[in-house]
Scaffold this motif. Structure first.
Motif, PDB file in Angstrom:
ATOM      1  N   GLU A 278       0.838  -1.193   0.000  1.00  0.00           N
ATOM      2  CA  GLU A 278       0.000   0.000   0.000  1.00  0.00           C
ATOM      3  C   GLU A 278       0.874   1.244   0.000  1.00  0.00           C
ATOM      4  O   GLU A 278       2.026   1.230   0.445  1.00  0.00           O
ATOM      5  CB  GLU A 278      -0.916  -0.001   1.230  1.00  0.00           C
ATOM      6  CG  GLU A 278      -1.831  -1.220   1.310  1.00  0.00           C
ATOM      7  CD  GLU A 278      -2.693  -1.390   0.078  1.00  0.00           C
ATOM      8  OE1 GLU A 278      -3.223  -0.378  -0.414  1.00  0.00           O
ATOM      9  OE2 GLU A 278      -2.825  -2.533  -0.402  1.00  0.00           O
ATOM     10  N   VAL A 279       0.304   2.347  -0.507  1.00  0.00           N
ATOM     11  CA  VAL A 279       1.066   3.577  -0.673  1.00  0.00           C
ATOM     12  C   VAL A 279       1.637   4.075   0.651  1.00  0.00           C
ATOM     13  O   VAL A 279       2.755   4.600   0.694  1.00  0.00           O
ATOM     14  CB  VAL A 279       0.192   4.673  -1.325  1.00  0.00           C
ATOM     15  CG1 VAL A 279       0.933   6.005  -1.383  1.00  0.00           C
ATOM     16  CG2 VAL A 279      -0.220   4.255  -2.729  1.00  0.00           C
ATOM     17  N   ASP A 280       0.890   3.904   1.754  1.00  0.00           N
ATOM     18  CA  ASP A 280       1.366   4.434   3.031  1.00  0.00           C
ATOM     19  C   ASP A 280       2.514   3.622   3.621  1.00  0.00           C
ATOM     20  O   ASP A 280       3.044   3.956   4.681  1.00  0.00           O
ATOM     21  CB  ASP A 280       0.219   4.575   4.041  1.00  0.00           C
ATOM     22  CG  ASP A 280      -0.527   3.279   4.302  1.00  0.00           C
ATOM     23  OD1 ASP A 280      -0.097   2.221   3.804  1.00  0.00           O
ATOM     24  OD2 ASP A 280      -1.556   3.326   5.003  1.00  0.00           O
TER      25      ASP A 280
ATOM     26  N   ASN B 259      -2.145   9.083   1.718  1.00  0.00           N
ATOM     27  CA  ASN B 259      -0.938   8.561   1.089  1.00  0.00           C
ATOM     28  C   ASN B 259       0.321   8.781   1.925  1.00  0.00           C
ATOM     29  O   ASN B 259       1.391   8.292   1.563  1.00  0.00           O
ATOM     30  CB  ASN B 259      -0.743   9.203  -0.286  1.00  0.00           C
ATOM     31  CG  ASN B 259      -1.818   8.786  -1.277  1.00  0.00           C
ATOM     32  OD1 ASN B 259      -2.368   7.695  -1.166  1.00  0.00           O
ATOM     33  ND2 ASN B 259      -2.112   9.639  -2.233  1.00  0.00           N
ATOM     34  N   ARG B 260       0.201   9.519   3.009  1.00  0.00           N
ATOM     35  CA  ARG B 260       1.378   9.810   3.824  1.00  0.00           C
ATOM     36  C   ARG B 260       1.852   8.560   4.557  1.00  0.00           C
ATOM     37  O   ARG B 260       1.045   7.708   4.942  1.00  0.00           O
ATOM     38  CB  ARG B 260       1.065  10.926   4.824  1.00  0.00           C
ATOM     39  CG  ARG B 260       0.733  12.234   4.127  1.00  0.00           C
ATOM     40  CD  ARG B 260       0.633  13.380   5.107  1.00  0.00           C
ATOM     41  NE  ARG B 260       0.394  14.623   4.391  1.00  0.00           N
ATOM     42  CZ  ARG B 260       0.724  15.820   4.846  1.00  0.00           C
ATOM     43  NH1 ARG B 260       1.290  15.929   6.047  1.00  0.00           N
ATOM     44  NH2 ARG B 260       0.481  16.901   4.140  1.00  0.00           N
ATOM     45  N   PRO B 261       3.154   8.425   4.756  1.00  0.00           N
ATOM     46  CA  PRO B 261       3.651   7.219   5.441  1.00  0.00           C
ATOM     47  C   PRO B 261       3.124   7.118   6.863  1.00  0.00           C
ATOM     48  O   PRO B 261       3.092   8.111   7.593  1.00  0.00           O
ATOM     49  CB  PRO B 261       5.174   7.404   5.422  1.00  0.00           C
ATOM     50  CG  PRO B 261       5.401   8.851   5.163  1.00  0.00           C
ATOM     51  CD  PRO B 261       4.242   9.335   4.357  1.00  0.00           C
ATOM     52  N   ARG B 262       2.710   5.929   7.242  1.00  0.00           N
ATOM     53  CA  ARG B 262       2.192   5.715   8.588  1.00  0.00           C
ATOM     54  C   ARG B 262       3.334   5.805   9.599  1.00  0.00           C
ATOM     55  O   ARG B 262       4.389   5.182   9.411  1.00  0.00           O
ATOM     56  CB  ARG B 262       1.538   4.342   8.710  1.00  0.00           C
ATOM     57  CG  ARG B 262       0.218   4.211   8.007  1.00  0.00           C
ATOM     58  CD  ARG B 262      -0.469   2.950   8.505  1.00  0.00           C
ATOM     59  NE  ARG B 262      -1.619   2.617   7.682  1.00  0.00           N
ATOM     60  CZ  ARG B 262      -2.448   1.619   7.943  1.00  0.00           C
ATOM     61  NH1 ARG B 262      -2.212   0.849   9.006  1.00  0.00           N
ATOM     62  NH2 ARG B 262      -3.469   1.372   7.162  1.00  0.00           N
ATOM     63  N   PRO B 263       3.134   6.544  10.690  1.00  0.00           N
ATOM     64  CA  PRO B 263       4.191   6.645  11.707  1.00  0.00           C
ATOM     65  C   PRO B 263       4.646   5.288  12.226  1.00  0.00           C
ATOM     66  O   PRO B 263       5.851   5.059  12.412  1.00  0.00           O
ATOM     67  CB  PRO B 263       3.538   7.495  12.800  1.00  0.00           C
ATOM     68  CG  PRO B 263       2.507   8.316  12.079  1.00  0.00           C
ATOM     69  CD  PRO B 263       1.992   7.423  10.997  1.00  0.00           C
ATOM     70  N   GLU B 264       3.683   4.376  12.456  1.00  0.00           N
ATOM     71  CA  GLU B 264       4.068   3.065  12.977  1.00  0.00           C
ATOM     72  C   GLU B 264       4.891   2.265  11.966  1.00  0.00           C
ATOM     73  O   GLU B 264       5.754   1.461  12.332  1.00  0.00           O
ATOM     74  CB  GLU B 264       2.839   2.260  13.420  1.00  0.00           C
ATOM     75  CG  GLU B 264       1.825   1.983  12.327  1.00  0.00           C
ATOM     76  CD  GLU B 264       0.711   3.026  12.244  1.00  0.00           C
ATOM     77  OE1 GLU B 264      -0.418   2.639  11.887  1.00  0.00           O
ATOM     78  OE2 GLU B 264       0.996   4.205  12.529  1.00  0.00           O
ATOM     79  N   TYR B 265       4.627   2.487  10.660  1.00  0.00           N
ATOM     80  CA  TYR B 265       5.437   1.820   9.640  1.00  0.00           C
ATOM     81  C   TYR B 265       6.864   2.366   9.652  1.00  0.00           C
ATOM     82  O   TYR B 265       7.839   1.607   9.496  1.00  0.00           O
ATOM     83  CB  TYR B 265       4.819   2.016   8.258  1.00  0.00           C
ATOM     84  CG  TYR B 265       3.563   1.218   7.992  1.00  0.00           C
ATOM     85  CD1 TYR B 265       3.077   0.295   8.911  1.00  0.00           C
ATOM     86  CD2 TYR B 265       2.853   1.387   6.802  1.00  0.00           C
ATOM     87  CE1 TYR B 265       1.922  -0.435   8.657  1.00  0.00           C
ATOM     88  CE2 TYR B 265       1.693   0.671   6.540  1.00  0.00           C
ATOM     89  CZ  TYR B 265       1.233  -0.235   7.469  1.00  0.00           C
ATOM     90  OH  TYR B 265       0.093  -0.955   7.222  1.00  0.00           O
TER      91      TYR B 265
END
Length: 343
Positions: A255-257, A321-327
């Motif tokens: 996924e994009v995030d 679409n922003r990256p997930r902090p936990e990722y």
């Protein structure tokens, strides 16, 4: 609907491939006469193609056509050549749906010269527009044919890896459930046919659709970041899609995030733990890796590289679409960053 001239169709086809960072070389000048011959190159492969394209239009009222039937009307072509080492692509482009559809050239080497056409359902084009890829079975003289429809973001995948879908007559309906399949869904699909032949067909389709999901990740991430590196804002067709959580790590997704658009320099630095991105989007460098590079006498250029880094990345404008902090946290841990640097 008026047809689009062949040179313009090919121009759009080539532009779509190049926006996915392929390099396309036209091997002959493109004229009004089909086909076009081209070489498509990406870092991991290079192949030659003979490409026939038409505009996809409604089937027409006479003779009576099924509701929702679309078609390409084959004109000024006597047949589709099958050449050793060269793939022949037969397809059409739907302006209305912004979707390509492709037929199996091997089933249409020769055809009637009366008013030859190849059909695709409007529903198939709509499904491809929403999902990225869709398939349909249609009858031919040699049995059922798999028609493959793809959105532009999936065109490079189809050109380079999608041909086996035309061999999936018995399991083509499974494409829809495998577009976003989890490992559990894949297992259920594989276990649905216990026969040796059926299991082999299902396994092949799972592999094809895994490649599709991996290929789809790249254009979606690049589009989300405006085709620019999140660190240095470089475009120039030098930008890759990096997984935040590495592919081999549990919890990674396509996924994009879970993606960052990075130029090739910053992508390599990210994957090699020289550069990291924290949960607050700030950029951090890794002293342990700097020390290792010094020991290997590979430290040249480090100061200039470090001094050009901004304080944080430029994220996509759309929140989804922003990256997930936990990722981002998991990605740093998976690359063995020290806890005091993760933040």
């Amino acid at each position: 609907m008026a047809g689009i001239l062949f040179p313009r169709l090919i121009s759009g086809f080539v532009e779509t491939l190049e926006r996915s960072s392929a390099s396309v070389m036209l091997l002959d000048p493109v004229t009004k006469q089909r086909p076009a011959r081209m070489r498509v190159t990406t870092p991991d492969r290079s192949n030659d193609y003979v490409v026939f394209l038409w505009t996809i239009t409604p089937g027409g009222p006479s003779p009576p056509r099924p509701v929702g039937e679309m078609r390409i009307q084959i004109t000024n072509v006597a047949g589709f050549p099958l050449l050793a080492g060269v793939r022949t692509i037969v397809g059409g482009y739907s302006v209305e749906h912004n979707v390509y559809a492709f037929w199996d050239a091997r089933r249409h080497v020769f055809f009637s010269q009366g008013s030859p056409s190849l059909q695709v359902e409007q529903r198939t084009l709509e499904d491809a527009s929403h999902r990225g890829v869709a398939t349909q079975l249609r009858p031919t003289r040699e049995g059922q044919e798999v028609v493959v429809a793809v959105a532009p973001d999936s065109l490079l995948w189809y050109v380079q890896q999608g041909e086996p879908l035309h061999n999936a007559e018995g399991v083509a309906a499974g494409v829809a459930e495998l577009v976003t399949a989890t490992p559990e869904v894949e297992r259920e699909f594989l276990d649905a046919d216990a026969t040796e032949a059926g299991a082999a067909r299902r396994y092949d389709l799972v592999q094809i659709m895994r490649a599709y999901r991996e290929a789809r990740f790249r254009p979606e991430v690049l589009r989300a970041y405006g085709y620019r590196c999140a660190v240095c804002q470089t475009a120039l067709k030098l930008v890759d899609a990096a997984h935040i959580i590495p592919v081999a790590h549990q919890g990674s997704t396509d996924e994009v995030d879970n993606g960052l658009a990075l130029c090739r320099l910053h992508h390599a630095a990210y994957d090699n733990s020289l550069l990291g991105v924290r949960a607050d989007l700030s950029i951090v460098t890794n002293p342990a890796m700097v020390t290792k590079l010094q020991g290997l006498r590979l430290i040249a250029g480090w100061e200039e590289f470090r001094d050009r880094l901004p304080g944080s990345i430029t994220p996509p404008s759309h929140p989804d679409n922003r990256p997930r902090p936990e990722y981002l946290l998991t990605g740093l841990r998976a690359r063995r960053w020290a806890d005091d640097l993760i933040g």
